[in-house]
Design a protein around this motif. Structure first.
Motif, mmCIF file in Angstrom:
data_model
loop_
_atom_site.group_PDB
_atom_site.id
_atom_site.type_symbol
_atom_site.label_atom_id
_atom_site.label_comp_id
_atom_site.label_asym_id
_atom_site.label_seq_id
_atom_site.Cartn_x
_atom_site.Cartn_y
_atom_site.Cartn_z
ATOM 1 N N THR A 55 71.109 33.270 34.321
ATOM 2 C CA THR A 55 72.413 33.738 34.775
ATOM 3 C C THR A 55 73.464 33.236 33.797
ATOM 4 O OG1 THR A 55 72.722 31.764 36.157
ATOM 5 C CG2 THR A 55 71.735 33.715 37.191
ATOM 6 N N PHE A 56 74.504 34.049 33.581
ATOM 7 C CA PHE A 56 75.597 33.619 32.707
ATOM 8 C C PHE A 56 76.882 34.281 33.178
ATOM 9 C CE2 PHE A 56 78.377 33.520 29.033
ATOM 10 C CZ PHE A 56 78.181 32.223 28.561
ATOM 11 N N ASP A 57 77.819 33.472 33.634
ATOM 12 C CA ASP A 57 79.112 33.963 34.100
ATOM 13 C C ASP A 57 80.064 33.970 32.910
ATOM 14 O OD1 ASP A 57 81.559 34.491 35.238
ATOM 15 O OD2 ASP A 57 81.339 33.069 36.891
ATOM 16 N N LYS A 58 80.319 35.146 32.348
ATOM 17 C CA LYS A 58 81.121 35.220 31.128
ATOM 18 C C LYS A 58 82.606 34.980 31.368
ATOM 19 C CE LYS A 58 81.468 40.303 31.109
ATOM 20 N NZ LYS A 58 81.182 41.515 30.301
ATOM 21 N N SER A 59 83.020 34.814 32.626
ATOM 22 C CA SER A 59 84.413 34.470 32.896
ATOM 23 C C SER A 59 84.676 32.982 32.645
ATOM 24 C CB SER A 59 84.790 34.827 34.342
ATOM 25 O OG SER A 59 84.127 33.985 35.264
ATOM 26 N N ILE A 60 83.610 32.169 32.598
ATOM 27 C CA ILE A 60 83.731 30.731 32.327
ATOM 28 C C ILE A 60 82.688 30.321 31.272
ATOM 29 C CG2 ILE A 60 84.805 29.993 34.486
ATOM 30 C CD1 ILE A 60 81.968 29.423 35.563
ATOM 31 N N PRO A 61 82.770 30.889 30.071
ATOM 32 C CA PRO A 61 81.714 30.649 29.076
ATOM 33 C C PRO A 61 81.571 29.186 28.654
ATOM 34 C CG PRO A 61 83.606 31.735 28.075
ATOM 35 C CD PRO A 61 83.817 31.789 29.557
ATOM 36 N N THR A 62 82.667 28.447 28.576
ATOM 37 C CA THR A 62 82.574 27.051 28.154
ATOM 38 C C THR A 62 81.739 26.246 29.144
ATOM 39 O OG1 THR A 62 84.744 27.185 27.084
ATOM 40 C CG2 THR A 62 83.884 24.991 27.547
ATOM 41 N N LYS A 63 82.027 26.412 30.419
ATOM 42 C CA LYS A 63 81.283 25.701 31.467
ATOM 43 C C LYS A 63 79.829 26.151 31.493
ATOM 44 C CE LYS A 63 81.418 24.670 36.429
ATOM 45 N NZ LYS A 63 82.160 24.894 37.702
ATOM 46 N N GLU A 64 79.605 27.435 31.346
ATOM 47 C CA GLU A 64 78.245 27.964 31.389
ATOM 48 C C GLU A 64 77.405 27.462 30.215
ATOM 49 O OE1 GLU A 64 77.504 28.840 34.325
ATOM 50 O OE2 GLU A 64 76.952 30.938 34.051
ATOM 51 N N LEU A 65 77.991 27.389 29.039
ATOM 52 C CA LEU A 65 77.246 26.905 27.878
ATOM 53 C C LEU A 65 76.927 25.421 28.005
ATOM 54 C CD1 LEU A 65 79.108 28.898 25.110
ATOM 55 C CD2 LEU A 65 76.684 29.109 25.680
ATOM 56 N N ALA A 66 77.854 24.669 28.585
ATOM 57 C CA ALA A 66 77.577 23.246 28.839
ATOM 58 C C ALA A 66 76.418 23.104 29.814
ATOM 59 C CB ALA A 66 78.835 22.567 29.378
ATOM 60 N N ARG A 67 76.400 23.968 30.825
ATOM 61 C CA ARG A 67 75.301 23.936 31.796
ATOM 62 C C ARG A 67 73.972 24.267 31.121
ATOM 63 N NH1 ARG A 67 72.566 27.817 34.271
ATOM 64 N NH2 ARG A 67 74.004 29.476 33.628
ATOM 65 N N LEU A 68 73.979 25.313 30.303
ATOM 66 C CA LEU A 68 72.749 25.713 29.627
ATOM 67 C C LEU A 68 72.238 24.637 28.679
ATOM 68 C CD1 LEU A 68 73.532 29.460 28.835
ATOM 69 C CD2 LEU A 68 71.826 28.587 30.442
ATOM 70 N N ALA A 69 73.165 23.946 28.018
ATOM 71 C CA ALA A 69 72.762 22.881 27.092
ATOM 72 C C ALA A 69 71.971 21.802 27.816
ATOM 73 C CB ALA A 69 73.992 22.279 26.418
ATOM 74 N N THR A 70 72.287 21.598 29.090
ATOM 75 C CA THR A 70 71.581 20.600 29.896
ATOM 76 C C THR A 70 70.308 21.160 30.520
ATOM 77 O OG1 THR A 70 73.666 19.493 30.435
ATOM 78 C CG2 THR A 70 71.787 19.045 31.871
ATOM 79 N N GLU A 71 70.398 22.403 31.018
ATOM 80 C CA GLU A 71 69.290 22.953 31.797
ATOM 81 C C GLU A 71 68.195 23.621 30.968
ATOM 82 O OE1 GLU A 71 70.941 25.557 34.723
ATOM 83 O OE2 GLU A 71 72.031 23.960 35.765
ATOM 84 N N LEU A 72 68.581 24.326 29.911
ATOM 85 C CA LEU A 72 67.584 25.105 29.166
ATOM 86 C C LEU A 72 66.421 24.276 28.627
ATOM 87 C CD1 LEU A 72 69.195 27.949 27.011
ATOM 88 C CD2 LEU A 72 67.434 28.133 28.771
ATOM 89 N N PRO A 73 66.671 23.132 27.996
ATOM 90 C CA PRO A 73 65.533 22.367 27.466
ATOM 91 C C PRO A 73 64.473 22.050 28.507
ATOM 92 C CG PRO A 73 67.588 21.508 26.595
ATOM 93 C CD PRO A 73 67.961 22.482 27.677
ATOM 94 N N LYS A 74 64.891 21.954 29.781
ATOM 95 C CA LYS A 74 63.960 21.645 30.851
ATOM 96 C C LYS A 74 63.223 22.883 31.355
ATOM 97 C CE LYS A 74 67.281 18.166 32.435
ATOM 98 N NZ LYS A 74 68.175 17.767 33.563
ATOM 99 N N GLU A 75 63.748 24.067 31.027
ATOM 100 C CA GLU A 75 63.197 25.307 31.552
ATOM 101 C C GLU A 75 62.291 26.045 30.574
ATOM 102 O OE1 GLU A 75 66.527 27.638 32.728
ATOM 103 O OE2 GLU A 75 67.222 26.229 34.254
ATOM 104 N N LEU A 76 62.154 25.532 29.369
ATOM 105 C CA LEU A 76 61.459 26.285 28.324
ATOM 106 C C LEU A 76 59.948 26.119 28.327
ATOM 107 C CD1 LEU A 76 63.885 25.795 25.292
ATOM 108 C CD2 LEU A 76 63.692 27.754 26.837
ATOM 109 N N THR A 77 59.431 25.237 29.143
ATOM 110 C CA THR A 77 57.979 25.060 29.200
ATOM 111 C C THR A 77 57.310 26.373 29.594
ATOM 112 O OG1 THR A 77 58.238 22.746 29.854
ATOM 113 C CG2 THR A 77 56.096 23.770 30.269
#
Length: 225
Positions: A55-77
């Motif tokens: 999911t990506f809310d493009k109305s708040i891209p800065t917050k969303e990218l910060a979230r992804l930076a934390t969450e994605l590494p854990k989800e890539l397995t």
């Protein structure tokens, strides 16, 4: 470096006009993919069991990218590929967000432009450090290009501000322009640049290929494990 193939953990960027099928190119990736849809065009990949959408809310891209930076590494397995779908749309969304947060509530301020340069490079660098193949898509634009002889051309390239585009393309292994043959309707990717098109390919010797063959890298003796 004999045990490392040039095509391990590749970073590929493709760009083209809207509707040329950039997002659809993801279906030719081998293995399981996760897509971050910066422009919400992931629907064209609906029904494919090997591609999951973040999911990506493009109305708040800065917050969303910060979230992804934390969450994605854990989800890539279990995933082989990460798709960053349309960094041009991400750039647009970021500037809209900054304008909304400005004093006027509409206009971008001078510091936003240098801020975007630093922000985007940090974002791309963090994604590119992930242990996974990466496909990036972008819209295309034309920019003035001056050759070694001093001639000026209109050159096609990914639609990003000049301040980030060159660094982004320098970090990327392959940059290709997606085009559609008007006679056959088939899509291809230009992989060798010239004065009129920015493209590069440092993974194999191909100058162009059909879209469905983009990720079928040539195997050379030096690349074999």
């Amino acid at each position: 470096m004999k045990d490392v193939s040039k095509t391990d953990k590749f970073r590929v960027a493709i760009y083209g006009k809207p509707g040329t099928g950039k997002t659809s190119t993801a279906k030719y990736l081998t293995g399981k993919s996760i897509i971050v849809p910066f422009d919400n065009s992931e629907k064209v990949l609906g029904g494919l069991d090997n591609i999951e959408a973040e999911t990506f809310d493009k109305s708040i891209p800065t917050k969303e990218l910060a979230r992804l930076a934390t969450e994605l590494p854990k989800e890539l397995t279990g995933f082989n590929n990460l798709i960053l779908d349309n960094v041009s749309a991400l750039e647009k969304a970021w500037f809209i967000e900054q304008g909304r947060n400005s004093k006027s509530g509409i206009r971008n301020e001078l510091q936003d432009y240098s801020g975007w340069t630093n922000f985007f490079i940090r974002v791309i660098d963090s994604f590119y450090k992930l242990p996974i193949n990466i496909l990036v898509t972008a819209w295309e634009t034309q920019n003035d290009f001056t050759s070694m002889t001093g001639q000026t051309f209109d050159q096609y390239s990914p639609q990003l501000r000049d301040s980030v585009r060159d660094t982004f393309m320098g970090l990327t292994d392959v940059v290709g322009r997606v085009m559609v043959n008007p006679d056959t309707g088939k899509r291809g990717v230009i992989l060798e640049g010239n004065d009129g098109i920015y493209a590069k390919n440092r993974l194999d010797s191909r100058k162009a290929c059909a879209v469905e063959d983009l990720f079928n890298w040539e195997t050379k003796p030096a690349d074999k494990k």
